[in-house]
Write an enzyme that holds these catalytic residues in place. Structure first.
Site, short mmCIF file in Angstrom:
data_model
loop_
_atom_site.label_atom_id
_atom_site.label_comp_id
_atom_site.label_asym_id
_atom_site.label_seq_id
_atom_site.Cartn_x
_atom_site.Cartn_y
_atom_site.Cartn_z
N LYS A 120 -16.12 -85.26 -3.41
CA LYS A 120 -16.01 -84.78 -4.79
C LYS A 120 -17.30 -84.02 -5.10
CE LYS A 120 -17.70 -85.91 -8.22
NZ LYS A 120 -18.94 -85.65 -9.05
N GLU B 15 -17.54 -75.62 -10.44
CA GLU B 15 -17.29 -75.41 -11.86
C GLU B 15 -17.21 -73.92 -12.19
OE1 GLU B 15 -19.41 -79.56 -13.30
OE2 GLU B 15 -20.48 -77.68 -13.49
N ASN C 88 -20.10 -76.45 -18.78
CA ASN C 88 -21.35 -77.19 -18.86
C ASN C 88 -21.95 -77.24 -20.27
OD1 ASN C 88 -22.04 -78.36 -16.25
ND2 ASN C 88 -21.62 -76.26 -15.58
N THR D 275 -14.66 -85.63 -10.90
CA THR D 275 -15.16 -85.47 -12.28
C THR D 275 -14.62 -84.13 -12.81
OG1 THR D 275 -17.25 -84.63 -11.41
CG2 THR D 275 -17.18 -86.94 -12.08
N THR E 249 -25.24 -83.41 -1.52
CA THR E 249 -25.27 -83.04 -2.92
C THR E 249 -23.95 -83.29 -3.62
OG1 THR E 249 -26.72 -81.32 -2.10
CG2 THR E 249 -26.21 -81.27 -4.40
#
Lengths: 394, 394
Positions: free
Chosen positions: B171, B266, B389, B145, B182
Site C-alpha cells: 500500500k 495520489e 492532500n 489509505t 517507503t
C-alpha cells in the site's frame, strides 16, 4: 509609489514585443555617472548567457546601465545566446554613448529559446529615448513574468552625517529556493559606496533575505541581484561607523522585497515563517527549517488550512538531523499544538485553524536540544501553483 | 487475482470501524507454522510505535502473524501508542494461541491520534475467525489509505530443484520518497529461507525497488517491508546457486509493486522513469536523478504534458553535481530534445508531446561525463495531488 526615483538614476519599461501578450517586457536602468556595482548570481551549474556576461562586468566594480528583458531567459542557447547577450549590451552602450563594459544584462522567462534579436535591436533606442528619473515603476513592470504585482521598496538612512536613499526592485514568483539570489533584484542607492565594500555587505544581507525564502524548491538559471551606488546623494559609506546604517537599510529593502516575492509567489495564498529553535547548531536548525519549508505535504496542508502537525514532525524527522521526537514543541503563532512530541488534543485544533485561516503566520518548531535557531519564509502549495506551472509555456 | 494464496499462509481483511467511511481497515496475516522473517523500516527519525515493536520482533528472525490497521498511524502517540501497539499484538497472539513475540504490527493513516483500542479489541477475534488461505486480496484492501487499487503481485521460481512461489502486497500513495521502504509491503513465500539470508536479499532488492521511487519527496513514519518465508512449498534457498533465482523472483515482485505504488500515487497521471547516464559515479547519477524526479516544476510540466526540458536541465544544474551543460543530451523515450545543452528546436516538440501524452515513458539525461548511471521512477504533480492532500484529514 508611481513616482519613485533615486538620485542619479533614470529608468524605463516598455512593451518591445518579446512576450506574446503585448505586456511590458524590456526594462533599462541608466546611471547618469558610472556607479559602483555589486552582484550575486545563481549557484545553478546551468547559467544563462546574460548571467555569464554580467558576472564578468560586476567583477570590474563599475556599471552604468542594466538592460533586462522578460519573456525569454536566454538560457541553454549555446554560443548564439552569449553573442546575443553581448550584442544586447553593445546596442545599449551605443545608444547611451557609454562604454560597453559598463552594461549589465539580465533575462528572465522561458529556457531554451533564442532571443528575438530583431525585436531587441528595434526596441533599445526607443527605450533609451524613454528614460526618466521616475521610470522605476515602469521598469518594475517590465521585468515581471508570472508575478501578479510589481515589487518596489524604498528605505532611507544616514551615513557620514548625510541622508541616503535606497530603492529596490525585484521580480520572481516561481523557481524560488534559498540558494544564492533566487530571482532578479535591482537595488539603487544615491550613497557613495566602494564596490568591494558594497559586495561584502550585499553577500551578508543576501544570506538573510533572498537566501531564506522558498516557494517550490527549484532554482533558476538566471538569478541575479545587482546593487548600484551612484554616490550622487552626498552620503558616503566608508567609515566603520557608517556601515551598520547602510547595511540595515539594505537589509530592510531586500528583506521586504524577498517577502514580497513569496507573498506574490505562483498560486500562493499563505506566507509562512518556519522558525526552528532549540537546535544544537544554526546549520541543523536551517536543515530542519528547509525540510519542513519544502515538504509538499506540509505545503498542501497549509493550502488546505489543515493543522496537520504530523506532517511537520515527519518532515523534521526525515531532515537528516538526529532529532528526538520526545522533546519537540510545535506552535502555530501562539497556539501550542505539540508538547514533547505528542499532540495537545482536539481542543487546540480550533484555535490553530483560526491561525491557519490568516494569510501570514509563524510555525515555531522547538527541537529542545540546544539554543541555535534559523528562520525561513515559505508558502503553501496550491491548485493554482499546479495550474500555472502545467500551462506555463502554452 | 481474487483467489491468490501462498502455501502455509492465511489472511483476512475486514471493516473494523477505525476508518470513518466503513471501508476495510484491519488486516491479518497468519503463518500456520513459524516463518522466517526479514524486514526493512523507515529511516525517519520520528518512528511510529508499531515500527518500534516490529523492528524488535524481526530481529529474532521468526514471525507467525502480522496485524495491520489503516486509518490511524499510531505515531506521535507517546507511551500510550507503544502500549497500544503491544496490546494489539498480545490480543492477536491470544486469539491465535501463538507466542506474542511472533506477532508483528503495522499501522498507517493519520499521525497524532490515539488508536481506538476498544474497536481493535472487539475486531481481532472476528478477524482471526475469518482467516482463509485465499484472504490475501481482502488483506490488500484493508491496508489501503488513499490508494485507488489494491496492489498484489506474484512470482514463481525454482530453488533446490523445487518450485517456489512469492506473493507480495503493498500500500502507499503519498509520503513516497526513496529512503528505505517507503510504504507498507508484505511479501509471503512458501520457500524455506534462513532469516539472515532473507534479510540480506531483502536489503539488496529494496535498494533497487522501493528505494528508487518517489511521488512527493516526503517519507512516512510508518514505512515497513516484511518478508515471511513459510518453507511449506518444499523449495529450499540455501545453496549459493539457489540464491539468484530467489533474488530475481523477489526483485520481480517488489519491482512491480513499487511501480504500482507510483502509478497509483495520489493524483498521479504519469509514471516516468528518470534515467541518468554518462555520470562519473553511480552516486552522482542518482543525485541528479533524484533532483529531477523531485522538482515541482518538472513534475507540474509532466502533468501539463509540456516538453519543458529547460526545467529538467535547471534541476540537474542545481543538484550539486558539477555538470557541464555543454555535454548534456536529453531524450523523451526515443525523441532527442537536447543536444550538447541546446534545444533541438520546435520541430521535435510535436514528437516529444506525443510521448508526454502517454501514461508512462522514460526521460534519459546523458551527462556526457562518464559511464555510470542510475534510474528512479517518479510521477507528475497534479491538481488532484493538491486536492487530496489539502483535504486529507477533513
Amino acid at each position: 509609489m508611481r513616482n519613485v526615483s533615486c538620485l542619479g538614476f533614470q529608468a524605463v519599461g516598455m512593451a518591445a514585443g518579446i512576450k506574446k501578450n503585448r505586456a511590458k517586457d524590456l526594462g533599462l536602468i541608466y546611471s547618469e555617472t558610472p556607479a559602483a556595482v555589486a552582484g550575486v548570481f545563481t549557484r545553478n551549474a546551468v547559467q544563462a548567457a546574460p548571467v555569464t556576461i554580467s558576472r564578468e562586468r560586476v567583477a570590474s566594480g563599475m556599471c552604468q546601465a542594466v538592460i533586462v528583458n522578460s519573456g525569454n531567459a536566454n538560457c541553454c542557447t549555446g554560443e548564439r545566446g552569449l553573442s546575443d547577450a553581448r550584442e544586447m549590451a553593445r546596442i545599449v552602450a551605443e545608444s547611451l554613448k557609454i562604454h560597453e563594459a559598463g552594461v549589465c544584462v539580465s533575462s528572465t522567462g522561458v529556457i531554451g529559446e533564442p532571443l528575438p534579436m530583431d525585436v531587441v535591436r528595434c526596441a533599445v533606442p526607443r527605450a533609451v529615448a524613454g528614460l526618466r528619473p521616475d521610470g522605476i515603476m515602469d521598469f518594475a513592470e517590465a521585468i515581471m513574468t508570472t508575478d501578479r504585482t510589481p515589487k518596489v521598496v524604498e528605505a532611507r538612512g544616514l551615513a557620514s552625517g548625510k541622508a541616503f536613499h535606497i530603492v529596490g526592485v525585484a521580480k520572481g514568483a516561481g523557481m524560488i529556493r534559498p540558494d544564492m539570489a533566487t530571482m532578479l533584484c535591482f537595488v539603487l542607492t544615491d550613497a557613495a559606496v566602494a564596490a568591494d565594500l558594497l559586495q561584502e555587505i550585499l553577500r551578508e544581507v543576501n544570506e538573510e533575505t533572498f537566501n531564506c525564502i522558498t516557494i517550490d524548491g527549484d532554482t533558476s538559471t538566471n538569478d541575479t541581484v545587482l546593487v548600484l551606488a551612484s554616490g550622487r546623494g552626498g552620503a558616503i559609506v566608508h567609515a566603520p561607523e557608517d556601515r551598520p546604517a547602510f547595511r540595515q537599510a539594505l537589509l530592510d529593502v531586500m528583506g521586504r522585497l524577498s517577502r514580497m516575492v513569496v507573498t506574490d509567489g505562483e498560486g500562493v495564498t499563505k506566507t509562512v515563517d518556519i522558525h526552528v529553535r532549540g537546535a544544537r547548531t544554526r546549520a541543523e536548525a536551517r536543515t530542519v527549517a528547509d525540510t519542513i519549508g519544502h515538504s509538499c505535504l506540509v505545503k498542501t496542508a497549509l493550502f488546505g488550512e489543515d493543522a496537520n502537525w504530523g506532517r511537520i514532525i515527519a518532515a523534521a524527522g526525515r531532515s537528516g538531523v538526529p532529532i528526538d521526537p520526545g522533546t519537540i514543541q510545535i506552535d502555530f503563532d501562539d497556539v501550542r499544538m505539540v508538547q514533547n512530541g505528542v499532540g495537545c488534543g482536539k481542543a487546540v485544533e480550533a484555535e490553530a485553524t483560526r491561525v491557519l485561516k490568516t494569510p501570514a503566520f509563524t510555525i515555531t518548531v522547538d527541537l529542545g536540544m540546544g539554543s541555535a535557531d534559523a528562520r525561513i519564509v515559505t508558502s503553501d502549495l496550491s491548485l493554482d501553483y499546479v495550474r500555472i506551472n502545467a500551462d506555463y509555456r502554452s
